[in-house]
Design a protein around this motif. Structure first.
Motif, mmCIF file in Angstrom:
data_model
loop_
_atom_site.group_PDB
_atom_site.id
_atom_site.type_symbol
_atom_site.label_atom_id
_atom_site.label_comp_id
_atom_site.label_asym_id
_atom_site.label_seq_id
_atom_site.Cartn_x
_atom_site.Cartn_y
_atom_site.Cartn_z
ATOM 1 N N LEU A 31 0.864 -1.498 0.168
ATOM 2 C CA LEU A 31 0.187 -0.040 -0.167
ATOM 3 C C LEU A 31 0.902 1.191 -0.073
ATOM 4 O O LEU A 31 0.409 2.315 -0.812
ATOM 5 C CB LEU A 31 -0.910 -0.100 1.427
ATOM 6 N N ALA A 32 1.905 1.305 0.794
ATOM 7 C CA ALA A 32 3.147 2.337 0.700
ATOM 8 C C ALA A 32 3.508 2.507 -0.387
ATOM 9 O O ALA A 32 3.619 4.003 -1.064
ATOM 10 C CB ALA A 32 3.931 2.168 1.923
ATOM 11 N N ASP A 33 3.812 1.534 -1.179
ATOM 12 C CA ASP A 33 4.697 1.639 -2.500
ATOM 13 C C ASP A 33 3.574 2.030 -3.469
ATOM 14 O O ASP A 33 3.700 2.911 -4.403
ATOM 15 C CB ASP A 33 4.913 0.217 -3.058
ATOM 16 N N ARG A 34 2.093 1.607 -3.474
ATOM 17 C CA ARG A 34 1.236 2.086 -4.386
ATOM 18 C C ARG A 34 1.003 3.410 -4.202
ATOM 19 O O ARG A 34 0.686 4.285 -4.950
ATOM 20 C CB ARG A 34 -0.142 1.107 -4.207
ATOM 21 N N THR A 35 1.018 4.207 -2.898
ATOM 22 C CA THR A 35 0.620 5.555 -2.648
ATOM 23 C C THR A 35 1.545 6.430 -3.223
ATOM 24 O O THR A 35 1.439 7.492 -3.816
ATOM 25 C CB THR A 35 0.382 5.583 -1.145
ATOM 26 N N GLU A 36 2.989 5.889 -3.025
ATOM 27 C CA GLU A 36 4.008 6.668 -3.703
ATOM 28 C C GLU A 36 3.892 6.593 -5.230
ATOM 29 O O GLU A 36 4.146 7.727 -5.737
ATOM 30 C CB GLU A 36 5.312 6.086 -3.174
ATOM 31 N N THR A 37 3.577 5.395 -5.806
ATOM 32 C CA THR A 37 3.563 5.556 -7.356
ATOM 33 C C THR A 37 2.313 6.551 -7.578
ATOM 34 O O THR A 37 2.416 7.397 -8.798
ATOM 35 C CB THR A 37 3.188 4.101 -7.656
ATOM 36 N N GLU A 38 1.275 6.418 -7.092
ATOM 37 C CA GLU A 38 -0.056 7.287 -7.494
ATOM 38 C C GLU A 38 0.266 8.941 -7.336
ATOM 39 O O GLU A 38 -0.008 9.539 -8.226
ATOM 40 C CB GLU A 38 -1.331 6.930 -6.792
ATOM 41 N N ILE A 39 0.862 9.120 -6.330
ATOM 42 C CA ILE A 39 1.119 10.587 -5.893
ATOM 43 C C ILE A 39 2.250 11.101 -7.153
ATOM 44 O O ILE A 39 2.236 12.133 -7.712
ATOM 45 C CB ILE A 39 1.799 10.654 -4.892
ATOM 46 N N ALA A 40 3.368 10.370 -7.375
ATOM 47 C CA ALA A 40 4.232 10.564 -8.296
ATOM 48 C C ALA A 40 3.700 10.683 -9.773
ATOM 49 O O ALA A 40 4.103 11.632 -10.574
ATOM 50 C CB ALA A 40 5.425 9.566 -8.505
ATOM 51 N N SER A 41 2.744 9.898 -9.952
ATOM 52 C CA SER A 41 1.986 10.036 -11.464
ATOM 53 C C SER A 41 0.988 11.104 -11.358
ATOM 54 O O SER A 41 0.672 11.317 -12.564
ATOM 55 C CB SER A 41 1.102 8.461 -11.773
ATOM 56 N N MET A 42 0.576 11.768 -10.211
ATOM 57 C CA MET A 42 -0.402 12.918 -10.595
ATOM 58 C C MET A 42 0.162 14.281 -11.337
ATOM 59 O O MET A 42 -0.537 14.979 -11.954
ATOM 60 C CB MET A 42 -0.668 13.396 -9.301
ATOM 61 N N ASP A 43 1.480 14.301 -11.538
ATOM 62 C CA ASP A 43 2.047 15.019 -12.352
ATOM 63 C C ASP A 43 2.101 14.902 -13.950
ATOM 64 O O ASP A 43 2.311 15.791 -14.914
ATOM 65 C CB ASP A 43 3.506 15.439 -12.091
ATOM 66 N N GLU A 44 1.626 13.444 -14.251
ATOM 67 C CA GLU A 44 1.608 13.199 -15.523
ATOM 68 C C GLU A 44 0.238 13.507 -16.191
ATOM 69 O O GLU A 44 -0.666 13.445 -15.259
ATOM 70 C CB GLU A 44 1.742 11.707 -15.695
ATOM 71 N N PRO A 45 0.008 13.573 -17.307
ATOM 72 C CA PRO A 45 -1.449 13.666 -18.052
ATOM 73 C C PRO A 45 -2.201 12.717 -17.650
ATOM 74 O O PRO A 45 -3.276 13.135 -16.839
ATOM 75 C CB PRO A 45 -1.048 13.621 -19.400
ATOM 76 N N VAL A 46 -2.194 11.618 -17.715
ATOM 77 C CA VAL A 46 -3.127 10.526 -17.056
ATOM 78 C C VAL A 46 -2.057 9.211 -17.176
ATOM 79 O O VAL A 46 -1.858 8.722 -18.097
ATOM 80 C CB VAL A 46 -4.294 10.247 -17.609
ATOM 81 N N GLY A 47 -1.892 8.633 -15.961
ATOM 82 C CA GLY A 47 -0.814 7.656 -15.935
ATOM 83 C C GLY A 47 -1.018 6.959 -14.503
ATOM 84 O O GLY A 47 -1.883 7.107 -13.570
ATOM 85 N N GLY A 48 -0.322 5.742 -14.531
ATOM 86 C CA GLY A 48 0.035 5.357 -13.098
ATOM 87 C C GLY A 48 -0.838 4.023 -13.195
ATOM 88 O O GLY A 48 -1.342 3.533 -13.989
ATOM 89 N N PRO A 49 -0.706 3.353 -12.048
ATOM 90 C CA PRO A 49 -1.371 1.886 -11.982
ATOM 91 C C PRO A 49 -2.721 1.834 -11.633
ATOM 92 O O PRO A 49 -3.403 2.793 -11.001
ATOM 93 C CB PRO A 49 -0.575 1.314 -10.951
ATOM 94 N N VAL A 50 -3.371 0.982 -12.202
ATOM 95 C CA VAL A 50 -4.858 0.381 -11.831
ATOM 96 C C VAL A 50 -4.924 -0.989 -11.437
ATOM 97 O O VAL A 50 -4.291 -2.124 -12.173
ATOM 98 C CB VAL A 50 -5.818 0.559 -13.143
ATOM 99 N N TYR A 51 -5.412 -1.250 -10.179
ATOM 100 C CA TYR A 51 -5.373 -2.559 -9.628
ATOM 101 C C TYR A 51 -6.542 -3.201 -9.731
ATOM 102 O O TYR A 51 -7.815 -2.766 -9.236
ATOM 103 C CB TYR A 51 -4.832 -2.482 -8.145
ATOM 104 N N LEU A 52 -6.711 -4.365 -10.452
ATOM 105 C CA LEU A 52 -8.072 -5.088 -10.662
ATOM 106 C C LEU A 52 -7.740 -6.497 -10.067
ATOM 107 O O LEU A 52 -6.885 -7.362 -10.102
ATOM 108 C CB LEU A 52 -7.934 -5.363 -11.914
ATOM 109 N N GLY A 53 -8.875 -7.153 -9.312
ATOM 110 C CA GLY A 53 -8.750 -8.397 -8.767
ATOM 111 C C GLY A 53 -9.999 -8.962 -9.594
ATOM 112 O O GLY A 53 -11.041 -8.296 -9.693
ATOM 113 N N CYS A 54 -9.821 -10.289 -9.539
ATOM 114 C CA CYS A 54 -11.145 -10.869 -10.512
ATOM 115 C C CYS A 54 -10.634 -12.436 -10.230
ATOM 116 O O CYS A 54 -9.420 -12.889 -10.264
ATOM 117 C CB CYS A 54 -10.864 -10.550 -11.963
#
Length: 300
Positions: A77-100
């Motif tokens: 969760l910490a790694d994911r939060t860091e990645t999402e915050i870093a990607s906020m400067d990009e147009p639209v980017g970063g991870p989406v987590y899907l469970g199925c």
């Protein structure tokens, strides 16, 4: 109690994965005495032994196993939060987590993911497979953006979208099995038949609404979490498997075949997410594209 540091949790996880302090120290590129000291301090802070130290490898105590499971969630969760915050400067980017779970309805999500990638190539998708219990825990803890749940499922605490698909229940068997000559499998056919069933089903889950054989009359020889290993058991003659259609290869080159239940039994599917979930822009774009796919009449 002092707050546990992420750094120490990463050290602990490295030891659990390498199963030795020496191997973990080499992986982490720190000295073995320093790592050993950090682990001793961690045990002292928690007031419990975390490891059983052997001559060559170490194993986890019950307390260590609990910390391992929680540490994995915390670090992820910490790694994911860091990645999402870093990607906020990009147009639209970063991870989406899907469970199925293993379902052919995943094709609908895949079509939405492809549309997202065409418009926003910096978006990345991370898939997690599991049963409803696994997915619910990861969704509730924030490790997943979305999860696909097979009905009947309790969606009262989630927002959700009904997927335009239904999974068909039936029996996976060898091609040389006597029931392979039938078009479908009845409740009478199931009685006394050695069966592998999903763990959820064993707990009274998916097939609760089917007018089939009484559970006490079923010869359940084993349970499974995901169907691929169950298919190997079927192939080796351990029994047949109650499962969903189109999730195991039953093509011409396979020794397995699938027969639906009679009366026919289908389960709908819902894409769910937490009511209080604050979506990243990537996750929001995926949900918008999925709604567009559904509106367009997408089917697996």
């Amino acid at each position: 109690m002092e707050t546990l540091e992420l750094r120490v949790l990463r050290y602990f996880l490295a030891v659990t994965e390498e199963r030795s302090i020496t191997g973990a120290a080499e992986y982490l590129r720190i000295s073995q005495p320093s790592l050993s000291r950090q682990l001793r301090q961690l045990e002292e802070r928690l007031g419990h032994r975390l490891f059983e130290r052997g001559s060559r490898t170490i194993t986890l105590t019950a307390e260590g196993e609990l910390l391992r499971d929680r540490a994995r969630e915390i670090v992820a969760l910490a790694d994911r939060t860091e990645t999402e915050i870093a990607s906020m400067d990009e147009p639209v980017g970063g991870p989406v987590y899907l469970g199925c779970g293993e379902s052919d309805a995943m094709r609908i999500l895949a079509r939405a993911a492809r549309r997202v990638r065409v418009r926003w190539p910096q978006v990345r998708f991370h898939l997690y497979s599991g049963n409803a219990e696994d997915l619910g825990e990861r969704l509730d803890s924030g490790l997943l953006d979305f999860a696909v749940l097979i009905e009947p499922a309790d969606v009262s605490k989630y927002e959700y979208v009904r997927l335009p698909a239904a999974d068909v229940w039936g029996v996976l068997m060898r091609r040389d099995h006597p029931l392979a000559a039938r078009d479908a499998v009845s409740s009478a056919d199931l009685e006394g038949l050695p069966l592998l069933v999903s763990r959820q089903m064993r707990a009274g889950g998916e097939l609760a609404g089917w007018q089939g054989a009484a559970p006490e009359r079923l010869d359940i020889v084993g349970t499974y979490n995901l169907p691929n290993n169950a298919a190997l058991m079927v192939s080796e003659g351990v029994g047949c498997a109650l499962c969903l259609d189109r999730i195991v290869n039953t093509g011409p080159d396979s020794d397995l075949t699938f027969r639906p239940l009679s009366p026919r039994f289908e389960s709908g599917l819902d894409l769910v997410w937490r009511v209080d979930r604050r979506f990243s822009r990537a996750a929001r774009c995926f949900l918008d594209e999925l709604r567009g796919v559904i509106a367009g009449g997408a089917r697996p």
